[in-house]
Design a protein around this motif. Structure first.
Motif, mmCIF file in Angstrom:
data_model
loop_
_atom_site.group_PDB
_atom_site.id
_atom_site.type_symbol
_atom_site.label_atom_id
_atom_site.label_comp_id
_atom_site.label_asym_id
_atom_site.label_seq_id
_atom_site.Cartn_x
_atom_site.Cartn_y
_atom_site.Cartn_z
ATOM 1 N N ARG A 34 -60.028 65.643 38.274
ATOM 2 C CA ARG A 34 -61.076 66.448 38.870
ATOM 3 C C ARG A 34 -60.684 66.832 40.290
ATOM 4 N NH1 ARG A 34 -66.413 64.006 40.129
ATOM 5 N NH2 ARG A 34 -65.355 62.173 39.398
ATOM 6 N N SER A 375 -65.472 58.070 36.641
ATOM 7 C CA SER A 375 -66.765 58.534 36.144
ATOM 8 C C SER A 375 -67.300 57.532 35.127
ATOM 9 C CB SER A 375 -66.609 59.911 35.500
ATOM 10 O OG SER A 375 -65.658 59.864 34.456
ATOM 11 N N ARG A 378 -64.406 58.698 30.277
ATOM 12 C CA ARG A 378 -63.459 59.805 30.145
ATOM 13 C C ARG A 378 -62.732 59.655 28.822
ATOM 14 N NH1 ARG A 378 -60.358 61.299 35.683
ATOM 15 N NH2 ARG A 378 -59.889 63.064 34.338
#
Length: 463
Positions: A34, A375, A378
């Motif tokens: 990201r 996060s 994933r």
């Protein structure tokens, strides 16, 4: 302490802003991670208080720090890996380095760069009769295209306790270190500092040039991440190491005056970096222990709590990382360019050199590079959770997450074909081709972060 840094240059704000825009555009093709949350040595080409002369409008921000002409970066590689590993550097790190030497076991022009045969000067009888040189003899006869598919290897993986002895290119590599010192000195006799890397080494260049400005390059100095085999202490080659010209001269002289001895030692050893360190120590240039500035791992798999002899990885400026694959080099380089560009927008180059808050510490890479890419979960991602939970094959990711939730100190988990795995350490990890899904417990990671060292008074360079 003597220094070989001239007055730093003042960068025009417009150039820095343009650099931010250019880097933002350029990074659009980078790694699958990201996007980040955050949008010195030697003779510099620019005169004090003027902007550097940048002919290439697409030049990266690292070039705006000046061009340290007294430094050369020396890359050691081999024909089995060069096609897969060198191109990324041509587009990234080499654009920052002021001068580069590339040594391999086969001389060629690659991507416009001269690649030198580092073994060319070794005695022909040795190269004809030693089994380690069978690979080299075939290379000289058939060229790089004559290699078999099973001899080629692209990306780096951890080697065993005595290296990758089943790989002919790796077995040949140990012979390159001492000749590399002699050839580097002959090809660049005017340089004051030599920075040695491998293709999977990443140098944090904005830090490196500032650290080099602190050392006394008139003395024989040898820096790197310390490793010990038996009684021999040396700098780990893949982690990167640094030598001043006086140290290079001592090492080259020791090798040239006792060539047969060091060839005999190399023949029965498996680590060329150990042979180099032993030769330097014997000649009176012991290693300056420089861990944790130099790192044998990469941001994706570091143990951020590591400490040794009162030095905390978390609190130390970052100079190098190792075992980065091509996308990771692209991504880390792009992230560093963003850091430089934003810094130059907020302050001129003179301030960059003199303000400690512009130094990148390992903790900064975690906070700005690793953490934003962690996060809830994933897919097709392995976060290196290695504690396999028994009897979980064929269950589910939800089951794995619940197991982590009820396990003391569990901060992350992954689920794949073998079942559920957990870990009490947090890692970013890497893309997986084995259908693995990974997840992290953000609250546990945040709690762990609050327990990390405060770094009060521990954020300086190791000299």
């Amino acid at each position: 302490m003597p220094t070989i840094l001239r007055s730093s240059t003042r960068v025009v704000l417009l150039l820095a802003v343009a650099a931010v825009l250019l880097i933002g555009i350029h990074l659009s093709s980078f790694s699958p991670l990201r996007r980040w949350r955050h949008s010195t040595i030697g003779v510099f080409t620019a005169t004090p208080d003027s902007a550097p002369s940048i002919a290439d409008p697409d030049s990266p921000p690292c070039q705006q720090l000046g061009r340290p002409d007294d430094v050369v970066v020396v890359m050691r590689t081999g024909a089995t890996e060069i096609k897969d590993k060198l191109p990324v550097h041509l587009n990234t790190t080499f654009r920052c380095y002021p001068d580069v030497l590339i040594f391999s076991d086969y001389a060629e022009i690659f991507g416009g760069q001269q690649v030198h045969d580092v073994l060319a000067d070794i005695d022909d009888d040795l190269k004809r009769n030693k089994d380690d040189f069978e690979h080299y003899r075939r290379l000289q006869r058939l060229g790089r295209d004559g290699l078999q598919v099973d001899e080629l290897h692209g990306e780096s993986f951890e080697s065993g306790p005595i290296g990758k002895s089943d790989n002919p290119g790796w077995r040949l590599d140990k012979w390159k270190f001492l000749p590399m010192i002699a050839q580097s000195l002959r090809l660049r006799p005017e340089k004051k500092v030599f920075v040695f890397v491998e293709p999977d080494t990443y140098i944090v260049w904005s830090n490196m040039v500032r650290w080099l400005d602190k050392i006394d390059a008139t003395k024989p100095l040898y820096y790197g991440s310390e490793v010990q085999i038996g009684h021999d202490v040396f700098a780990h080659g893949g982690t990167g190491f640094v030598m001043t010209r006086p140290a290079m001269e001592v090492g080259a002289r020791e090798y040239q005056e006792h060539t047969d001895e060091w060839h005999q030692r190399t023949a029965i050893h498996w680590a060329g970096d150990c042979i180099l360190g032993t030769a330097l120590t014997k000649a009176g240039v012991p290693l300056q222990w420089s861990w944790p500035m130099f790192q044998g791992g990469k941001p994706a798999d570091l143990s951020w709590r590591d400490s040794k002899s009162g030095r905390h990885l978390w609190c130390t400026p970052a100079l190098s990382y190792h075992h980065l694959q091509t996308p990771e080099i692209e991504d880390t380089w792009g992230w560093e360019q963003q850091h430089i560009a934003r810094t130059l927008v907020n302050q001129d180059t003179r301030s960059f050199w003199h303000h400690d808050d512009t130094i990148l510490h390992h903790k900064d890479l975690f906070n700005d590079y690793v953490l934003p890419n962690i996060s809830a979960s994933r897919t097709d991602w392995d976060n290196f959770s290695l504690d396999l939970v028994p009897d979980t094959e064929g269950t589910s990711l939800d089951h794995c997450q619940k197991h982590c939730d009820t396990t003391e100190n569990c901060v992350q988990y992954s689920f794949g074909p073998k079942g559920c795995s957990t870990s009490t350490n947090f890692y970013l990890g890497a893309v997986s081709t084995q259908d693995i899904v990974s997840g992290w417990k953000a609250n546990m990671i945040d709690a762990s972060m609050r327990q990390m060292p405060s770094c009060q008074g521990q954020r300086g360079w190791i000299l």
